[in-house]
Write an enzyme that holds these catalytic residues in place. Structure first.
Site, PDB file in Angstrom:
ATOM      1  N   HIS A  45      28.394  56.864   7.862  1.00  9.31           N
ATOM      2  CA  HIS A  45      27.981  55.528   7.440  1.00  9.31           C
ATOM      3  C   HIS A  45      26.998  55.636   6.293  1.00  9.31           C
ATOM      4  O   HIS A  45      26.107  56.480   6.339  1.00  9.31           O
ATOM      5  CB  HIS A  45      27.304  54.795   8.605  1.00  9.31           C
ATOM      6  CG  HIS A  45      26.760  53.449   8.214  1.00  9.31           C
ATOM      7  ND1 HIS A  45      27.579  52.372   7.980  1.00  9.31           N
ATOM      8  CD2 HIS A  45      25.483  53.039   7.970  1.00  9.31           C
ATOM      9  CE1 HIS A  45      26.829  51.335   7.626  1.00  9.31           C
ATOM     10  NE2 HIS A  45      25.556  51.719   7.608  1.00  9.31           N
ATOM     11  N   VAL A  76      64.690  37.724 -17.044  1.00  5.30           N
ATOM     12  CA  VAL A  76      64.727  37.796 -18.504  1.00  5.30           C
ATOM     13  C   VAL A  76      66.183  37.914 -18.937  1.00  5.30           C
ATOM     14  O   VAL A  76      66.930  38.752 -18.429  1.00  5.30           O
ATOM     15  CB  VAL A  76      63.887  38.989 -18.997  1.00  5.30           C
ATOM     16  CG1 VAL A  76      64.112  39.211 -20.485  1.00  5.30           C
ATOM     17  CG2 VAL A  76      62.412  38.747 -18.698  1.00  5.30           C
ATOM     18  N   GLY A 101      62.375  50.022 -13.884  1.00  3.58           N
ATOM     19  CA  GLY A 101      62.752  51.142 -13.027  1.00  3.58           C
ATOM     20  C   GLY A 101      63.175  52.360 -13.828  1.00  3.58           C
ATOM     21  O   GLY A 101      63.174  52.334 -15.073  1.00  3.58           O
ATOM     22  N   ALA A 137      57.922  43.629 -11.881  1.00  2.00           N
ATOM     23  CA  ALA A 137      56.637  43.703 -11.161  1.00  2.00           C
ATOM     24  C   ALA A 137      56.677  44.838 -10.154  1.00  2.00           C
ATOM     25  O   ALA A 137      56.243  44.707  -9.017  1.00  2.00           O
ATOM     26  CB  ALA A 137      56.347  42.370 -10.466  1.00  2.00           C
ATOM     27  N   GLY A 138      57.215  45.996 -10.590  1.00  2.00           N
ATOM     28  CA  GLY A 138      57.171  47.202  -9.752  1.00  2.00           C
ATOM     29  C   GLY A 138      55.860  47.927 -10.009  1.00  2.00           C
ATOM     30  O   GLY A 138      54.960  47.401 -10.678  1.00  2.00           O
ATOM     31  N   ALA A 184      59.781  47.457 -17.857  1.00  2.00           N
ATOM     32  CA  ALA A 184      59.436  48.363 -16.744  1.00  2.00           C
ATOM     33  C   ALA A 184      60.314  48.023 -15.549  1.00  2.00           C
ATOM     34  O   ALA A 184      59.833  47.614 -14.495  1.00  2.00           O
ATOM     35  CB  ALA A 184      57.949  48.222 -16.397  1.00  2.00           C
TER      36      ALA A 184
HETATM   37  P1  AMP Z   1      60.621  49.293 -10.007  1.00  4.43           P
HETATM   38  O1  AMP Z   1      62.057  49.754  -9.888  1.00  4.43           O
HETATM   39  O2  AMP Z   1      59.845  49.353  -8.717  1.00  4.43           O
HETATM   40  O3  AMP Z   1      59.895  49.923 -11.158  1.00  4.43           O
HETATM   41  O4  AMP Z   1      60.691  47.731 -10.338  1.00  4.43           O
HETATM   42  C1  AMP Z   1      61.413  47.192 -11.407  1.00  4.43           C
HETATM   43  C2  AMP Z   1      61.555  45.696 -11.177  1.00  4.43           C
HETATM   44  O5  AMP Z   1      62.131  45.077 -12.335  1.00  4.43           O
HETATM   45  C3  AMP Z   1      62.461  45.323 -10.002  1.00  4.43           C
HETATM   46  O6  AMP Z   1      61.696  44.640  -9.042  1.00  4.43           O
HETATM   47  C4  AMP Z   1      63.530  44.406 -10.620  1.00  4.43           C
HETATM   48  O7  AMP Z   1      63.819  43.296  -9.797  1.00  4.43           O
HETATM   49  C5  AMP Z   1      62.871  43.929 -11.920  1.00  4.43           C
HETATM   50  N1  AMP Z   1      63.847  43.525 -12.956  1.00  4.43           N
HETATM   51  C6  AMP Z   1      64.959  44.192 -13.370  1.00  4.43           C
HETATM   52  N2  AMP Z   1      65.618  43.510 -14.363  1.00  4.43           N
HETATM   53  C7  AMP Z   1      64.907  42.360 -14.585  1.00  4.43           C
HETATM   54  C8  AMP Z   1      65.062  41.232 -15.487  1.00  4.43           C
HETATM   55  N3  AMP Z   1      66.073  41.133 -16.369  1.00  4.43           N
HETATM   56  N4  AMP Z   1      64.130  40.236 -15.434  1.00  4.43           N
HETATM   57  C9  AMP Z   1      63.092  40.315 -14.577  1.00  4.43           C
HETATM   58  N5  AMP Z   1      62.909  41.344 -13.700  1.00  4.43           N
HETATM   59  C10 AMP Z   1      63.787  42.365 -13.697  1.00  4.43           C
END
Ligand code: AMP
Ligand code: FAD
Length: 479
Positions: free
Chosen positions: A452, A245, A279, A189-190, A277
């Site tokens: 405005h 996951v 990172g 949830a990034g 997604a």
């Molecule tokens: P970002 O780096 O901001 O794009 O966010 C990527 C997100 O993916 C991070 O908040 C991680 O905690 C999340 N993440 C990484 N691996 C897993 C996984 N196996 N299951 C669920 N979330 C994950």
């Protein structure tokens, strides 16, 4: 004979191409080397941002928002949209044509500014010599007085969910589905996960977002993050926090996903598509020959100082391949800073004032310190918040969810952060960035006249609220 340049830039993403143009504008003989090619072996300039990142994702976010708006909100305006339908291939074609318009724009800018564009994969050797291998495996040797490494980043893969065809995909694959999947899973949830999840949710998929962390958007001001989670949930995104996951198998073109839920229980769910997604990581590939004297750290980044200088004199590195936020505008500003440094100017980049945006609807945007950071630093601060529900223009536009928040130092009144979830949040926060760059106080913004009715009036009111002077809302109690 070996060709010699004042500057060779490796990579043509928003870091590299902007750096190359700026170098050429400053009178330097400049080459930019890019390895990316399309299926016809034509070079694709623009890097991740233009080809598979910022631009195509924003094109789909705009298209899907128009569809969602027409479907869910037009009737409130007396516009009936019965019989509305989707043509995904037209939507994808429009996205692709926006991308090609912009990438060919870089070719034009290179020509106009006298940048030599070189196709091929570059490798930095000793003494700033650069070997280029073309797509038909021919090798040439170039050399330069200065080299700028701008090789960017790539998506991170995780062992439980290896990519598979168009079923388990990363962000690139998620920009290319040729129909609307019934059920989409998103891991992470990034920023990227939320943007791509929103696209498919608006187009009709049932989207579940899996996030291992227990807090939502931890880098965002938590008042704003909480409001954002409420809004996204209402839109239909099922965001599962504290959910990891753990495995996946693909059977009959469906993903059987395994995850550990927030209570630690193992669960299974089947999806039509899975978007990974989680990172991005810096990319250096084979660009650093052992003889060049530069290595990467244990996370793969090239080490640089605050001027983007590596440990080898006159070799610089910028953008996603170095520390700092992986953002296009950060990469570009570093590119400009390096070009100016090469010309013996004295540029400085203010890393504290890089704005961040999640381009969902409403957008989430922020700059500077949030409340949790101010608290952790022991800063005595005051806060002004203004809800869009009290903003005339937002109501007239039927787009009044969210709020804007200004944080100022209690002793100096200087603005130290602006945070927003709401319509055009990115543009509003940008006004905060300008103010902060000029060391504005909350009173400076409060004394400024805003047209405005505009959304910008919400920023005005939030700045007024910092000192208890908001007109159109009840002022929050002073800290
Ligand atoms: P970002 O780096 O901001 O794009 O966010 C990527 C997100 O993916 C991070 O908040 C991680 O905690 C999340 N993440 C990484 N691996 C897993 C996984 N196996 N299951 C669920 N979330 C994950
Ligand atoms: P890149 O854009 O990755 O470019 C690097 C280039 O170097 C590539 O073209 C690569 O082919 C080339 N290269 C690598 N090695 C070699 C070599 N050896 N020889 C020759 N060429 C080489 N950022 C934002 O600011 N706003 C957004 O809205 C946004 N949305 C995004 C959405 C998605 C889906 C993704 C994936 C990213 C998004 N980003 C966004 C991030 C942004 O795309 C990156 O921060 C930005 O592209 C980094 O620029 P860069 O120049 O450092 O690297």
């Amino acid at each position: 004979m070996e060709q010699k340049f004042d500057v060779i830039v490796i990579g043509s993403g928003p870091g590299g191409y902007v750096c190359a143009i700026k170098c050429a504008q400053l009178g330097l003989k400049t080459a930019c080397i890019e390895k990316w090619v399309d299926d016809k072996k034509n070079t694709k300039l623009g890097g991740t941002c233009l080809n598979v990142g910022c631009i195509p994702s924003k094109a789909l976010l705009e298209s899907s928002h128009k569809f969602y708006d027409a479907q869910k909100h037009f009737s409130r305006h007396g516009i009936m949209s019965k019989g509305l339908s989707l043509d995904i291939s037209a939507m994808m074609q429009r996205k692709n044509s926006v991308v090609s318009q912009l990438t060919s724009g870089i070719t034009g800018l290179f020509k106009a500014n006298g940048v030599t564009s070189i196709a091929g994969t570059a490798r930095l050797l000793a003494d700033k010599q650069v070997e280029v291998t073309t797509h038909d495996n021919k090798t040439t040797l170039l050399s330069a007085t200065n080299v700028v490494l701008a090789t960017g980043s790539v998506p991170i893969d995780i062992p439980p969910t290896p990519l598979q065809d168009d079923i388990i995909v990363n962000s690139t694959g998620a920009l290319e589905f040729n129909n609307v999947p019934e059920k989409v899973g998103v891991i992470g949830a990034g920023v990227i996960g939320l943007e791509l999840g929103s696209v498919w949710c608006r187009l009709g998929s049932k989207v579940t977002v899996f996030e291992a962390l227990d807090s939502f958007l931890p880098m965002v001001d938590q008042q704003i993050a909480k409001e954002t989670l409420k809004i996204f949930t209402k839109q239909g995104l099922d965001i599962k926090l504290s959910t990891k996951v753990t495995g996946s198998t693909v059977k009959k073109k469906k993903v059987h996903l395994e995850y550990q839920d927030s209570s630690g229980k193992l669960q299974k769910e089947v999806f039509d598509k899975l978007i990974v997604a989680v990172g991005r990581k810096p990319f250096t590939g084979n660009v650093l020959d052992a003889s060049c004297g530069i290595t990467t750290d244990d996370r793969g980044f090239i080490a640089v100082n605050d001027k983007c200088e590596t440990k080898v004199a006159n070799v610089y590195a910028i953008g996603d391949v170095v520390r700092g936020p992986m953002l296009a505008h950060k990469a570009s500003e570093e590119g400009i800073m390096v070009a100016e440094l090469i010309c013996n100017q004295k540029p400085e980049m203010n890393y504290d004032l890089i704005p961040s945006v999640v381009y969902t609807h409403p957008e989430v945007a922020w700059v500077g310190m949030n409340e949790q950071q101010a608290k952790a630093k022991g800063i005595d601060y005051k806060v002004g918040v203004f809800p869009f529900a009290a903003c005339g223009r937002a109501l007239a536009a039927d787009d009044s969810e969210g709020m804007i928040k200004v944080i100022a130092d209690s002793n100096t009144d200087r603005i130290i952060g602006v945070h927003c979830v709401g319509p055009s949040a990115a543009e509003l926060v940008q006004q905060g960035v300008i103010g902060m760059e000029f060391v504005a106080s909350a009173e400076d913004i409060a004394l400024t006249i805003f047209a405005h009715p505009t959304l910008s009036e919400a920023l005005h009111e939030a700045a007024l609220a910092v000192n208890g002077g908001a007109i159109h809302t009840i002022n929050r109690k002073k800290k």
